[in-house]
Design a protein around this motif. Structure first.
Motif, PDB file in Angstrom:
ATOM      1  N   MET A  35       3.472   5.778  -5.701  1.00 62.51           N
ATOM      2  CA  MET A  35       3.198   5.904  -7.139  1.00 62.51           C
ATOM      3  C   MET A  35       2.229   7.044  -7.425  1.00 62.51           C
ATOM      4  N   VAL A  36       1.184   7.157  -6.584  1.00 61.60           N
ATOM      5  CA  VAL A  36       0.206   8.231  -6.784  1.00 61.60           C
ATOM      6  C   VAL A  36       0.844   9.582  -6.505  1.00 61.60           C
ATOM      7  N   GLU A  37       1.618   9.680  -5.430  1.00 59.16           N
ATOM      8  CA  GLU A  37       2.252  10.953  -5.077  1.00 59.16           C
ATOM      9  C   GLU A  37       3.217  11.413  -6.163  1.00 59.16           C
ATOM     10  N   VAL A  86      -5.696   9.824  -3.727  1.00 60.48           N
ATOM     11  CA  VAL A  86      -6.210   9.423  -5.038  1.00 60.48           C
ATOM     12  C   VAL A  86      -6.845  10.580  -5.799  1.00 60.48           C
ATOM     13  N   PRO A  87      -7.639  11.472  -5.151  1.00 61.16           N
ATOM     14  CA  PRO A  87      -8.222  12.593  -5.908  1.00 61.16           C
ATOM     15  C   PRO A  87      -7.194  13.514  -6.551  1.00 61.16           C
ATOM     16  N   GLN A  88      -5.954  13.471  -6.101  1.00 62.20           N
ATOM     17  CA  GLN A  88      -4.914  14.248  -6.780  1.00 62.20           C
ATOM     18  C   GLN A  88      -4.646  13.710  -8.181  1.00 62.20           C
ATOM     19  N   VAL A 125       0.839  -1.205   0.000  1.00 61.57           N
ATOM     20  CA  VAL A 125       0.000   0.000   0.000  1.00 61.57           C
ATOM     21  C   VAL A 125       0.874   1.256   0.000  1.00 61.57           C
ATOM     22  N   SER A 126       1.951   1.220   0.757  1.00 59.09           N
ATOM     23  CA  SER A 126       2.882   2.365   0.758  1.00 59.09           C
ATOM     24  C   SER A 126       3.470   2.582  -0.630  1.00 59.09           C
ATOM     25  N   GLN A 131      -4.577   6.582   3.859  1.00 62.13           N
ATOM     26  CA  GLN A 131      -3.568   7.520   3.359  1.00 62.13           C
ATOM     27  C   GLN A 131      -3.485   7.485   1.839  1.00 62.13           C
ATOM     28  N   LEU A 132      -3.638   6.279   1.283  1.00 61.74           N
ATOM     29  CA  LEU A 132      -3.658   6.171  -0.182  1.00 61.74           C
ATOM     30  C   LEU A 132      -4.910   6.813  -0.748  1.00 61.74           C
TER      31      LEU A 132
END
Length: 833
Positions: free
Chosen positions: A529-531, A569-571, A523-524, A564-565
């Motif tokens: 990856m998203v950040e 996600v909306p970013q 998950v981290s 936290q993930l």
């Protein structure tokens, strides 16, 4: 410059550098490589080729008058004595095999122009390293031969080599000096210069030695170097192994002083005796410590036992010096054990490698690169070839190799360590035994290996093995450690590789693993990856979020990590529909888990509320932009198809044409020869024109006012639209001859008067309310060619658009009966319209 042309064995086997690497009198030393195309690394290693130029040697003797010709027997004998010394050097190298004696690769080859032989690769002699300029010494001091530990070990290696010569070969070297000690590529010191080596008689420790009488101008290699000679051999001609002890003491003094400050004999026996007497007085009047002040304190007590004039006051055996504290340094002992490492057991190797890892920072960088690296690389190769590889030794050895590799340039690492690590057989063993070591050293490997090679041969196989194929009991530790390197992994791969390789690999690991810590680490990784936006919205929505829908565990730790993930996600995903259908249900589902405490539930609620509020605001804003009010229903279709109103482009000429005050045809004033008596400037009608003037019957037909014949104000009719369309049709069908008729001209002031006039109230009145003309007969006398009736003309009505001002009736004739003067011919009107 290469001195030979014949295709000898050496010249045909080796390619040489264009110029000598260094000179070791009388040899010029070239760097060579085997010409063999074999892939074996040993066959492609560098060597040193020693070349002696016979022609240059003979020319020197002739030039300085040492010999008169090469034909006399005495001169030939001198030449042969020199050649014999050179032959002895090479033959003794072939006889004496020891790690601290220069290794001979190719024996001596004699040609008409030169001698040559091949040895292991050497970088220079002590003379070349210690007898240069101060700047050169400082540069060389940076991590190489002048470091204390290197000199300590070098002295130790010379002692070991001399021990072999004295006690095994039963010989005396006699020529221990800086130019007879070489340093190889591993920073090992090698004894050479065996041209004056003398074997002792069987069962005896001494022998008489007689100096040959040479001209002082004779080349130095043909005589002993008296600057490093023992006094007993000069004074008593006594040959003993202890001669080399004295020479070693002078060489040690040279190493720490950079020059021999004890004896300067100029290779003269008489000068030697004088110099030694002076040296002996210094020692007696002062002390050994004061004379050899620059020698390290721990080594100074050894100097008198090496250089005492009394032979019996010296060491009985050269190895006795090794008992000194100077050679009991842990670093020196480590270097000594390193040479014997390949022959040790795995248990001994493991203990040594553990201790070496702690001592490694204390060794100079150059020594690590030149000495430790080759030996440890050979050891790794040897360990990987065992039928049952020792995982502990391999892991320790690999870790030390990579630490040393950190000090190498990328090119050197690529040449020396990369092939060893990525060898197919070796790498499989390394994955099975040292995967954790590889993971811990990934930053170094990425820095030192080209990115394409790093990904293809190191990182991708490591990821597949750890995440899919590893069956080791420590697999969870390996997976956690490798997942902790996610930033390095994302930096290494491009977007397609992340999409097609990394994301599926992590998703599969997240789904199948039973370890909660591994799941949390996954998950981290998704959060990272998203950040970093290493993935796009589609991958996040279609590949990552779905795996959380099937996650069965409701442990608070992984739920909170998932929060936290989800918060980030909306970013990446801005589509409200996806957020509503995919993300919000996950948040609600996780938030209702009984494993969460009140504080954790509140954090879920805050994220849900924040996300919902943002979605509502965006959706409301979008509805406001394209919303339909209740009263706008009839215009809804129009609003949809028209969209936002756009500014219309204005055509100035088109707008001007709509203004009736602007004439289409500018009036032209034409001066006639004479008037016709009907008014100034009127046209003169020819008899033909008079014939074409409309008759009263035609006028009466044109005066009939029919509603069906009404025209628009912008048509060809009059201003009020009362002109019959049949009349217009007849005008368009006029005979061709009528088009050549002359257009009558108005007075010159007609246009000005017309522009000054304003429309009367009668002309602006509605059609049914206009005042009828007082004279009833005017209807029958109205000329059909006139643009309007006389009554309209009198009221000042303006012309319709498109009509010339020249058609305006003359205001001088105000009576209806003057229509004959103001009328124009059909041809003139046709030419205008």
């Amino acid at each position: 410059m290469v001195f030979w042309t014949s295709k000898s064995g050496i010249s045909s086997k080796y390619s040489l550098s264009s110029s000598p690497t260094f000179a070791a009198e009388p040899w010029s030393v070239y760097t060579g490589r085997p010409k063999s195309s074999s892939s074996n690394s040993a066959s492609n290693s560098k060597v040193s080729v020693f070349i002696f130029d016979k022609k240059q040697y003979e020319h020197y003797l002739l030039t300085y008058g040492i010999i008169r010709s090469k034909s006399s027997s005495s001169d030939k004998q001198l030449l042969q004595e020199g050649y014999e010394i050179l032959r002895n050097q090479v033959s003794n190298l072939a006889k004496l095999k020891h790690p601290n004696i220069l290794t001979l690769v190719e024996p001596l080859e004699e040609h008409s122009k030169n001698f040559m032989f091949v040895t292991e690769y050497v970088t220079g002699s002590l003379e070349t390293f210690f007898k240069g300029e101060e700047e050169d010494e400082e540069d060389f001091l940076q991590g190489h031969i002048k470091n204390d530990i290197v000199i300590q070990r070098g002295i130790l290696q010379m002692i070991t080599g001399l021990d072999f010569i004295h006690n095994i070969a039963k010989s005396v070297h006699l020529d221990i000096q800086p130019k007879s000690v070489f340093i190889n590529g591993n920073s090992d010191w090698k004894i050479s210069g065996l041209g004056h080596l003398v074997k002792l008689p069987e069962g005896s420790d001494t022998k008489e030695y007689l100096f040959s009488q040479y001209d002082p101008r004779t080349p130095a290699f043909m005589m002993l170097n008296l600057d490093f000679a023992a006094p007993e051999i000069v004074f008593e001609n006594l040959l003993t192994c202890k001669n080399d002890y004295f020479s070693l003491g002078l060489l040690i003094n040279f190493l720490y002083n950079g020059q021999n400050v004890a004896l300067k004999t100029e290779n003269s026996i008489s000068q030697y005796k004088s110099e030694y007497t002076s040296f002996e007085r210094k020692v007696n009047s002062r002390s050994w410590d004061s004379v050899f002040l620059k020698v390290p304190p721990k080594l100074r007590p050894c100097i008198p036992k090496l250089m005492n004039r009394d032979l019996y006051a010296r060491y009985d055996n050269i190895t006795d010096i090794l008992e000194s504290d100077f050679f009991n340094d842990p670093l020196v002992k480590t270097l000594n054990f390193l040479d014997e490492l390949p022959a040790k057991s795995n248990e001994e190797r493991l203990v040594f490698l553990d201790g070496l890892a702690e001592l490694l920072p204390q060794f100079p960088t150059a020594l690590l690169q030149r000495k430790f690296l080759p030996i440890l690389a050979d050891l790794l190769e040897l360990l990987c070839q065992d039928k049952t590889p020792d995982a502990r030794c391999i892991s320790k050895d690999l870790n030390i190799l990579i630490k040393i590799g950190r000090t190498l340039s990328q090119l050197t690492f690529q040449e020396r360590l990369y092939p060893l690590i990525t060898n197919k057989k070796n790498f499989i063993i390394l994955l099975e035994t040292s995967a954790l070591t590889l993971i811990e050293n990934l930053p170094v490997l990425k820095e030192k290996v080209k990115n394409s090679n790093f990904i293809e041969h190191i990182l991708s196989p490591l990821l597949k093995y750890v995440f899919e194929g590893c069956t080791d009991e420590n697999v969870i530790v390996l997976q956690e450690q490798l997942l902790g390197q996610i930033s390095l992994i994302l930096e290494s791969y491009d977007f397609p590789a992340i999409k097609n390789f990394i994301v599926p690999l992590l998703s599969k690991l997240f789904t199948k693993t039973t370890s909660l810590t591994v799941k949390i680490s996954c998950v981290s990784c998704f959060t990272k990856m998203v950040e970093q936006k290493a993935i796009d919205a589609y991958i996040c929505a279609e590949e990552i979020l779905p795996i959380f829908k099937t996650m069965k565990t409701r442990d608070a730790r992984i739920l909170f990590k998932a929060l936290q993930l989800f918060e980030r996600v909306p970013q990446l995903i801005t589509d409200e529909v996806v957020l509503v259908e995919s993300l919000l249900p996950l948040l609600w589902s996780y938030s209702m888990s009984s494993t969460l405490n009140k504080a954790q539930y509140s954090q879920f609620v805050n994220v849900i509320n924040t996300l919902s509020t943002d979605i509502q605001k965006k959706h409301t804003s979008r509805l406001n932009e394209g919303s339909l009010e209740p009263g706008d229903t009839p215009n809804a279709f129009k609003k949809i198809i028209e969209g936002q109103p756009t500014a219309k482009k204005v055509d100035p000429e088109n707008e001007a044409s709509k203004n009736v005050s602007i004439p289409v045809i500018q009036p032209i004033k034409k001066t006639t020869p004479s008037g016709n008596g009907n008014g100034n400037g009127s046209s003169i009608l020819t008899p033909q024109d008079k014939r074409t003037t409309s008759s009263p019957m035609t006028q009466r037909r044109g005066a009939v006012n029919s509603p069906s014949a009404s025209y628009n104000s912008v048509g060809r009719g009059g201003a009020n639209g009362n002109t019959s369309p049949n009349v217009s049709a007849r005008r368009l069908q006029s005979p061709p001859m009528a088009q050549s008729r002359t257009v009558p001209q108005n007075d010159g002031d007609t246009f000005s008067k017309f522009m000054a006039s304003s429309p009367s109230a009668a002309s602006l009145a509605p059609r049914g309310q206009q005042t009828a003309p007082s004279n009833a007969t005017s209807k029958t006398k109205l000329d059909v060619h006139s643009p309007m009736s006389p009554s309209k003309q009198q009221t000042g009505s303006t012309l319709p658009p498109g009509f010339s001002i020249s058609l305006q009736p003359s205001r001088k004739d105000s009576t209806p009966n003057s229509s004959s003067n103001n009328s124009i011919s059909n041809g003139a009107l046709d030419s205008l319209i």
